[in-house]
Design a protein around this motif. Structure first.
Motif, PDB file in Angstrom:
ATOM      1  N   SER A 174      -7.289   2.555   2.857  1.00 51.91           N
ATOM      2  CA  SER A 174      -7.249   3.396   1.684  1.00 51.91           C
ATOM      3  C   SER A 174      -7.775   2.777   0.505  1.00 51.91           C
ATOM      4  O   SER A 174      -7.656   1.771   0.291  1.00 51.91           O
ATOM      5  CB  SER A 174      -5.863   3.652   1.417  1.00 51.91           C
ATOM      6  OG  SER A 174      -4.921   4.292   2.436  1.00 51.91           O
ATOM      7  N   ASP A 195      -9.693  11.289  -5.694  1.00 52.08           N
ATOM      8  CA  ASP A 195     -11.151  11.484  -5.136  1.00 52.08           C
ATOM      9  C   ASP A 195     -12.201  11.820  -6.334  1.00 52.08           C
ATOM     10  O   ASP A 195     -11.530  12.662  -7.323  1.00 52.08           O
ATOM     11  CB  ASP A 195     -11.130  12.778  -4.270  1.00 52.08           C
ATOM     12  CG  ASP A 195     -10.293  12.577  -2.782  1.00 52.08           C
ATOM     13  OD1 ASP A 195     -10.320  11.272  -2.570  1.00 52.08           O
ATOM     14  OD2 ASP A 195      -9.720  13.561  -2.358  1.00 52.08           O
ATOM     15  N   GLU A 226      -8.876  -2.088  -1.832  1.00 51.44           N
ATOM     16  CA  GLU A 226      -8.914  -1.336  -0.780  1.00 51.44           C
ATOM     17  C   GLU A 226      -7.885  -1.913   0.157  1.00 51.44           C
ATOM     18  O   GLU A 226      -7.914  -3.288   0.140  1.00 51.44           O
ATOM     19  CB  GLU A 226     -10.308  -1.321   0.045  1.00 51.44           C
ATOM     20  CG  GLU A 226     -10.160  -0.674   1.296  1.00 51.44           C
ATOM     21  CD  GLU A 226     -11.552  -0.617   2.048  1.00 51.44           C
ATOM     22  OE1 GLU A 226     -11.749  -0.782   3.452  1.00 51.44           O
ATOM     23  OE2 GLU A 226     -12.566  -0.354   1.379  1.00 51.44           O
ATOM     24  N   CYS A 227      -7.114  -1.230   0.882  1.00 51.43           N
ATOM     25  CA  CYS A 227      -6.059  -1.718   1.727  1.00 51.43           C
ATOM     26  C   CYS A 227      -6.786  -2.332   2.860  1.00 51.43           C
ATOM     27  O   CYS A 227      -7.451  -1.743   3.293  1.00 51.43           O
ATOM     28  CB  CYS A 227      -4.810  -0.662   2.001  1.00 51.43           C
ATOM     29  SG  CYS A 227      -3.724  -1.339   3.247  1.00 51.43           S
ATOM     30  N   LEU A 281      -7.284   2.352  -3.414  1.00 49.68           N
ATOM     31  CA  LEU A 281      -6.196   2.395  -4.388  1.00 49.68           C
ATOM     32  C   LEU A 281      -6.653   2.024  -5.649  1.00 49.68           C
ATOM     33  O   LEU A 281      -7.572   1.180  -5.939  1.00 49.68           O
ATOM     34  CB  LEU A 281      -5.321   1.366  -3.661  1.00 49.68           C
ATOM     35  CG  LEU A 281      -4.702   1.142  -2.171  1.00 49.68           C
ATOM     36  CD1 LEU A 281      -4.061   0.105  -1.896  1.00 49.68           C
ATOM     37  CD2 LEU A 281      -4.039   2.720  -1.959  1.00 49.68           C
ATOM     38  N   GLU A 282      -6.134   2.507  -6.518  1.00 49.66           N
ATOM     39  CA  GLU A 282      -6.157   2.064  -8.029  1.00 49.66           C
ATOM     40  C   GLU A 282      -4.903   1.267  -8.714  1.00 49.66           C
ATOM     41  O   GLU A 282      -3.948   1.546  -8.087  1.00 49.66           O
ATOM     42  CB  GLU A 282      -6.308   3.507  -8.853  1.00 49.66           C
ATOM     43  CG  GLU A 282      -6.530   3.210 -10.183  1.00 49.66           C
ATOM     44  CD  GLU A 282      -6.606   4.478 -11.234  1.00 49.66           C
ATOM     45  OE1 GLU A 282      -6.922   4.381 -12.302  1.00 49.66           O
ATOM     46  OE2 GLU A 282      -6.307   5.640 -10.331  1.00 49.66           O
ATOM     47  N   SER A 304       0.045   4.107   1.130  1.00 46.13           N
ATOM     48  CA  SER A 304      -0.023   4.950   2.179  1.00 46.13           C
ATOM     49  C   SER A 304       0.512   4.174   3.429  1.00 46.13           C
ATOM     50  O   SER A 304       1.213   5.057   4.208  1.00 46.13           O
ATOM     51  CB  SER A 304      -1.540   5.138   2.322  1.00 46.13           C
ATOM     52  OG  SER A 304      -2.007   5.724   3.257  1.00 46.13           O
ATOM     53  N   CYS A 305       0.243   2.918   3.683  1.00 51.30           N
ATOM     54  CA  CYS A 305       0.761   2.562   5.093  1.00 51.30           C
ATOM     55  C   CYS A 305       1.828   1.459   4.886  1.00 51.30           C
ATOM     56  O   CYS A 305       2.233   0.945   5.809  1.00 51.30           O
ATOM     57  CB  CYS A 305      -0.528   1.935   5.776  1.00 51.30           C
ATOM     58  SG  CYS A 305      -1.213   0.230   5.182  1.00 51.30           S
ATOM     59  N   LEU A 330      -2.877   5.735  -4.548  1.00 46.05           N
ATOM     60  CA  LEU A 330      -3.834   6.236  -4.162  1.00 46.05           C
ATOM     61  C   LEU A 330      -5.000   6.638  -5.089  1.00 46.05           C
ATOM     62  O   LEU A 330      -4.610   7.396  -6.025  1.00 46.05           O
ATOM     63  CB  LEU A 330      -3.707   7.190  -3.043  1.00 46.05           C
ATOM     64  CG  LEU A 330      -2.880   7.377  -1.795  1.00 46.05           C
ATOM     65  CD1 LEU A 330      -2.392   8.268  -1.203  1.00 46.05           C
ATOM     66  CD2 LEU A 330      -3.650   6.174  -0.800  1.00 46.05           C
ATOM     67  N   CYS A 337       0.961  -1.040   0.164  1.00 40.28           N
ATOM     68  CA  CYS A 337      -0.130  -0.054  -0.077  1.00 40.28           C
ATOM     69  C   CYS A 337       0.842   1.197  -0.155  1.00 40.28           C
ATOM     70  O   CYS A 337       1.813   1.469   0.835  1.00 40.28           O
ATOM     71  CB  CYS A 337      -0.884   0.055   1.215  1.00 40.28           C
ATOM     72  SG  CYS A 337      -1.986   1.343   1.342  1.00 40.28           S
TER      73      CYS A 337
END
Length: 56
Positions: free
Chosen positions: A32, A49, A26-27, A34-35, A8-9, A46, A6
């Motif tokens: 998060s 939006d 999704e993580c 994710l694409e 993000s994390c 990420l 991920c």
């Protein structure tokens, strides 16, 4: 199946081997959205939006 990190994390995200670019996952660790931006090699980013366009 492929394991990706991920952005993000840095948690592990399982991506189905038949997934296509632009799919959303999704993580499981941080939630998060994710694409999948690339399938060869698999790469996650990420997801952008979604903005309301108000009919424009």
């Amino acid at each position: 199946m492929a394991m990706e990190l991920c952005p993000s994390c840095r948690g592990q995200v399982v991506v189905d081997g038949s997934a296509r670019a632009s799919e959303i996952v999704e993580c499981p660790e941080c939630g998060s959205v994710l694409e999948l931006v690339s399938t060869n090699p698999f790469a996650l980013a990420l997801a952008p939006d979604v903005a309301e366009d108000w009919g424009e």
